[in-house]
Design a protein around this motif. Structure first.
Motif, PDB file in Angstrom:
ATOM      1  N   ARG A 232      -4.379   4.905  25.425  1.00 28.42           N
ATOM      2  CA  ARG A 232      -5.494   3.959  25.306  1.00 28.42           C
ATOM      3  C   ARG A 232      -6.756   4.670  24.834  1.00 28.42           C
ATOM      4  O   ARG A 232      -7.477   4.172  23.974  1.00 28.42           O
ATOM      5  N   VAL A 233      -7.026   5.838  25.395  1.00 27.24           N
ATOM      6  CA  VAL A 233      -8.208   6.611  24.996  1.00 27.24           C
ATOM      7  C   VAL A 233      -8.097   7.030  23.534  1.00 27.24           C
ATOM      8  O   VAL A 233      -9.068   6.924  22.770  1.00 27.24           O
ATOM      9  N   ASP A 234      -6.925   7.487  23.123  1.00 22.59           N
ATOM     10  CA  ASP A 234      -6.732   7.886  21.727  1.00 22.59           C
ATOM     11  C   ASP A 234      -6.946   6.717  20.779  1.00 22.59           C
ATOM     12  O   ASP A 234      -7.530   6.871  19.699  1.00 22.59           O
TER      13      ASP A 234
ATOM     14  N   ILE B  87      -8.874   4.087  21.273  1.00 21.89           N
ATOM     15  CA  ILE B  87     -10.302   3.763  21.235  1.00 21.89           C
ATOM     16  C   ILE B  87     -11.064   4.770  20.388  1.00 21.89           C
ATOM     17  O   ILE B  87     -11.907   4.403  19.560  1.00 21.89           O
ATOM     18  N   VAL B  88     -10.767   6.043  20.560  1.00 22.28           N
ATOM     19  CA  VAL B  88     -11.460   7.092  19.804  1.00 22.28           C
ATOM     20  C   VAL B  88     -11.132   6.999  18.318  1.00 22.28           C
ATOM     21  O   VAL B  88     -11.983   7.267  17.465  1.00 22.28           O
ATOM     22  N   ALA B  89      -9.917   6.578  17.979  1.00 22.44           N
ATOM     23  CA  ALA B  89      -9.518   6.475  16.576  1.00 22.44           C
ATOM     24  C   ALA B  89     -10.309   5.399  15.831  1.00 22.44           C
ATOM     25  O   ALA B  89     -10.439   5.455  14.606  1.00 22.44           O
ATOM     26  N   GLN B  90     -10.870   4.436  16.555  1.00 22.00           N
ATOM     27  CA  GLN B  90     -11.646   3.376  15.906  1.00 22.00           C
ATOM     28  C   GLN B  90     -13.008   3.864  15.435  1.00 22.00           C
ATOM     29  O   GLN B  90     -13.646   3.220  14.613  1.00 22.00           O
ATOM     30  N   GLY B  91     -13.481   4.968  15.952  1.00 25.59           N
ATOM     31  CA  GLY B  91     -14.744   5.530  15.499  1.00 25.59           C
ATOM     32  C   GLY B  91     -15.933   5.042  16.289  1.00 25.59           C
ATOM     33  O   GLY B  91     -15.829   4.150  17.120  1.00 25.59           O
ATOM     34  N   PRO B  92     -17.089   5.619  16.013  1.00 23.80           N
ATOM     35  CA  PRO B  92     -18.311   5.301  16.770  1.00 23.80           C
ATOM     36  C   PRO B  92     -19.072   4.120  16.182  1.00 23.80           C
ATOM     37  O   PRO B  92     -20.240   4.241  15.795  1.00 23.80           O
ATOM     38  N   ARG B  93     -18.438   2.962  16.096  1.00 24.22           N
ATOM     39  CA  ARG B  93     -19.093   1.803  15.488  1.00 24.22           C
ATOM     40  C   ARG B  93     -20.333   1.377  16.249  1.00 24.22           C
ATOM     41  O   ARG B  93     -21.339   1.007  15.651  1.00 24.22           O
ATOM     42  N   GLY B  94     -20.275   1.407  17.565  1.00 26.63           N
ATOM     43  CA  GLY B  94     -21.422   0.987  18.372  1.00 26.63           C
ATOM     44  C   GLY B  94     -22.628   1.884  18.162  1.00 26.63           C
ATOM     45  O   GLY B  94     -23.765   1.407  18.087  1.00 26.63           O
ATOM     46  N   ALA B  95     -22.394   3.176  18.075  1.00 26.15           N
ATOM     47  CA  ALA B  95     -23.501   4.120  17.860  1.00 26.15           C
ATOM     48  C   ALA B  95     -24.148   3.890  16.503  1.00 26.15           C
ATOM     49  O   ALA B  95     -25.382   3.932  16.375  1.00 26.15           O
ATOM     50  N   PHE B  96     -23.332   3.638  15.486  1.00 22.64           N
ATOM     51  CA  PHE B  96     -23.894   3.362  14.162  1.00 22.64           C
ATOM     52  C   PHE B  96     -24.658   2.044  14.159  1.00 22.64           C
ATOM     53  O   PHE B  96     -25.694   1.923  13.486  1.00 22.64           O
ATOM     54  N   ALA B  97     -24.191   1.058  14.896  1.00 25.70           N
ATOM     55  CA  ALA B  97     -24.888  -0.225  14.971  1.00 25.70           C
ATOM     56  C   ALA B  97     -26.251  -0.058  15.636  1.00 25.70           C
ATOM     57  O   ALA B  97     -27.259  -0.597  15.157  1.00 25.70           O
ATOM     58  N   VAL B  98     -26.307   0.682  16.725  1.00 24.24           N
ATOM     59  CA  VAL B  98     -27.579   0.908  17.419  1.00 24.24           C
ATOM     60  C   VAL B  98     -28.534   1.707  16.541  1.00 24.24           C
ATOM     61  O   VAL B  98     -29.731   1.387  16.450  1.00 24.24           O
ATOM     62  N   ALA B  99     -28.038   2.735  15.872  1.00 24.41           N
ATOM     63  CA  ALA B  99     -28.884   3.536  14.995  1.00 24.41           C
ATOM     64  C   ALA B  99     -29.406   2.704  13.826  1.00 24.41           C
ATOM     65  O   ALA B  99     -30.580   2.806  13.452  1.00 24.41           O
ATOM     66  N   GLY B 100     -28.553   1.891  13.245  1.00 24.08           N
ATOM     67  CA  GLY B 100     -28.983   1.029  12.139  1.00 24.08           C
ATOM     68  C   GLY B 100     -30.024   0.025  12.575  1.00 24.08           C
ATOM     69  O   GLY B 100     -31.003  -0.238  11.848  1.00 24.08           O
ATOM     70  N   LEU B 101     -29.848  -0.545  13.752  1.00 22.56           N
ATOM     71  CA  LEU B 101     -30.830  -1.491  14.279  1.00 22.56           C
ATOM     72  C   LEU B 101     -32.164  -0.802  14.530  1.00 22.56           C
ATOM     73  O   LEU B 101     -33.226  -1.357  14.211  1.00 22.56           O
TER      74      LEU B 101
END
Length: 57
Positions: free
Chosen positions: A16-18, A20-34
């Protein structure tokens, strides 16, 4: 005290962890873009409402 289940070797959790990690840091990029969009909007509002309103000199 934290007790681990005796019949679990943790491989299911690791999979499960693998996944999730394979999907990438989408949330971090969304927060940075905002954050960048907010900073640019504030800069543009300052430029239009203060600098240009005073004649741009």
């Amino acid at each position: 005290m934290i007790l681990e289940p005796m019949d679990s070797d943790g491989s299911a959790d690791q999979q499960r962890v693998d996944a999730i990690v394979a999907q990438g840091p989408r949330g971090a990029f969304a927060v940075a873009g905002l954050a960048v969009a907010i900073v640019m909007a504030i800069w543009l509002a300052f430029y239009v409402l203060v600098y240009l309103a005073r004649g741009g000199n």
